[in-house]
Design an enzyme around this catalytic site. Structure first.
Site, PDB file in Angstrom:
ATOM      1  N   TYR A 147      -5.196  -5.873 -11.172  1.00 25.91           N
ATOM      2  CA  TYR A 147      -4.666  -5.381 -12.441  1.00 25.91           C
ATOM      3  C   TYR A 147      -5.655  -4.627 -13.311  1.00 25.91           C
ATOM      4  CZ  TYR A 147      -0.604  -8.040 -11.135  1.00 25.91           C
ATOM      5  OH  TYR A 147       0.496  -8.500 -10.449  1.00 25.91           O
ATOM      6  N   GLY A 155       2.243   2.236  -3.156  1.00 21.98           N
ATOM      7  CA  GLY A 155       2.319   2.639  -4.558  1.00 21.98           C
ATOM      8  C   GLY A 155       3.484   2.070  -5.336  1.00 21.98           C
ATOM      9  N   PHE A 213       3.345 -17.969 -16.689  1.00 23.32           N
ATOM     10  CA  PHE A 213       4.665 -17.329 -16.775  1.00 23.32           C
ATOM     11  C   PHE A 213       4.801 -16.280 -15.691  1.00 23.32           C
ATOM     12  CE2 PHE A 213       1.702 -15.264 -19.668  1.00 23.32           C
ATOM     13  CZ  PHE A 213       1.856 -13.922 -19.377  1.00 23.32           C
ATOM     14  N   ARG A 250       0.814  -1.228   0.000  1.00 24.64           N
ATOM     15  CA  ARG A 250       0.000   0.000   0.000  1.00 24.64           C
ATOM     16  C   ARG A 250       0.847   1.278   0.000  1.00 24.64           C
ATOM     17  NH1 ARG A 250      -2.633  -3.833  -0.920  1.00 24.64           N
ATOM     18  NH2 ARG A 250      -4.557  -4.525   0.092  1.00 24.64           N
TER      19      ARG A 250
END
Length: 416
Positions: free
Chosen positions: A124, A93, A416, A91
């Site tokens: 994401y 950044g 991957f 948290r």
């Protein structure tokens, strides 16, 4: 103290690996053997770390990748891996800083998209990635499957042949087989030579990290290899001295329906094996329907898999084909500004043209939804119902549904 984010140096690589292990909850020990094995295949210019007082506390790496899109063409992708933040530095950044640096470099380099396998779903989307393929794993109750227990290899019913082979054989046959598969399977990615070295034990990053599996190759009546299955089996016996062994498929490549059917039948016919785990397959895999009793295959895993982040809208949309002819103007929102704009797509089953435009848009969507739609696996109608696509021209969602969807589901066989 200020947290410094920078590319990794040669001397800092072992500490970076230790942070990778820490982030993935693996034992943090890093051996000289692991460094020697992994370092030649790591581009330090594309490997970032965050440092606090000289200690690596977050990691990020990318590498070049080819992604097969609908229609069989490939695009150059920025494959992202080894993303971690140590539990002491969450948290703050750090991932956002590393991601911004990498995506900007990928855009500058000319990559069409970025890809990753997400360990956690919520992370994401805020960086413009959308889940573009899903994966399914089945467990087969072999005695219930209805397959003929008298069936015996290595000869298949169609004149083909199945034989057990060695690691050396797989290193010769496997790459060409995979290339044939990914030429026809949208969502598949290329496998570097090191993939085959690692999975066949030629390259071992550390002690006790690889155990030789079994390999079986299917050759057609002309003697050409059309399929390869890799599997392991446990050693489990019941109290009454009954075999209760499970075979786990690690990799299954089949480039013809005959090879697919024969290799699954082979795995389900191995003496003492009563359960088969299929490994990660496409959600619409033929496997359950290859069994006389499809209910013998129950789903044990169903989850998102490959995530896609479009970096070049024009080249991405022009690279793939479309199920039906149509023209749409898309208004793409991108919080980073990398792809924000309006694009006119004129597409057909034979190809497409895409150009920036100032014309009125038919659909408005975020770049993450474009990534979700890109490989033809998700439905524009479903996304519109969820409020993630805005229809600005009546009928545009229905047209997008016909254009973007593919006959078979996208599938990425690899992690991957």
């Amino acid at each position: 103290m200020r947290l410094d984010v920078r590319a990794i140096t040669e001397s800092g690589y072992p500490d970076w690996l230790r942070a990778v292990h820490t982030g993935f909850l693996h034992p943090p020990t890093v051996t000289e053997q692991e460094v020697a094995s992994r370092r030649p295949h790591t581009d330090l210019a594309r490997t970032q770390g965050a440092f606090d007082g000289g200690r690596c506390v977050a990691t990020f790496r990318s590498f070049a990748q080819e992604l097969t899109v609908v229609g069989g063409a490939t695009v150059q992708a920025d494959a992202i891996s080894n993303v971690t933040v140590s539990p002491t530095h969450r948290r703050r950044g750090l991932l956002s800083r590393m991601m911004a640096t990498d995506l900007a470099a990928a855009k500058e380099r000319g990559d069409v998209a970025a890809t990753l396998i997400a360990a956690e779903y919520p992370i994401y989307g805020r960086y413009g990635f959308g889940p573009a393929t899903w994966t399914t794993e089945w467990e087969i109750d072999v005695p219930r499957s209805g397959l003929d227990p008298r069936w015996s290899g290595p000869c298949a019913e169609d004149g083909g042949r199945i034989d057990l082979v060695t690691c050396a054989d797989v290193r010769k046959l496997g790459p060409a087989l995979h290339e044939r598969l990914r030429a026809r399977q949208h969502g598949a990615i290329d496998r570097a030579a090191r993939w085959w070295e690692l999975t066949t034990g030629e390259d071992r990053p550390g002690p006790d990290t690889w155990v030789e599996p079994f390999y079986a190759v299917y050759c057609n009546a002309d003697g050409e290899a059309d399929g390869l299955v890799t599997y392991r089996a446990d050693d489990n016996w019941g109290d009454a001295k009954q075999p209760l062994n499970r075979a786990t498929v690690l990799d299954h490549i089949a480039v013809t329906p005959a090879a697919e059917r024969a290799l699954w039948h082979f795995v389900c016919s191995i003496d003492w094996v009563t359960t088969v785990r299929t490994g990660h397959r496409a959600p619409d895999d033929l496997l359950p329907l290859l069994l006389p009793d499809p209910r013998a295959a129950r789903i044990v895993t169903q989850a998102d898999w490959l995530w896609v982040r479009v970096l070049d809208v024009v080249r991405a949309l022009e690279a793939r084909t479309y199920a039906v002819p149509g023209a749409l103007t898309l208004d793409i929102h991108d919080a980073t500004g990398l792809t924000t704009g309006r694009y006119h797509l004129d597409a057909s089953p034979s190809g497409a043209t895409c150009t920036p435009t100032t014309a009125a848009a038919d659909l408005a969507l975020d770049v993450r939804e474009l990534g979700t739609l890109y490989l033809g696996d998700e439905s524009p109608v479903r996304l519109a119902a969820l409020g993630r696509i805005e229809e600005l021209t009546p009928g545009a969602v229905a047209l997008a549904e016909g254009m973007f969807r593919a006959a078979r589901r996208a599938w990425c066989p690899d992690v991957f």
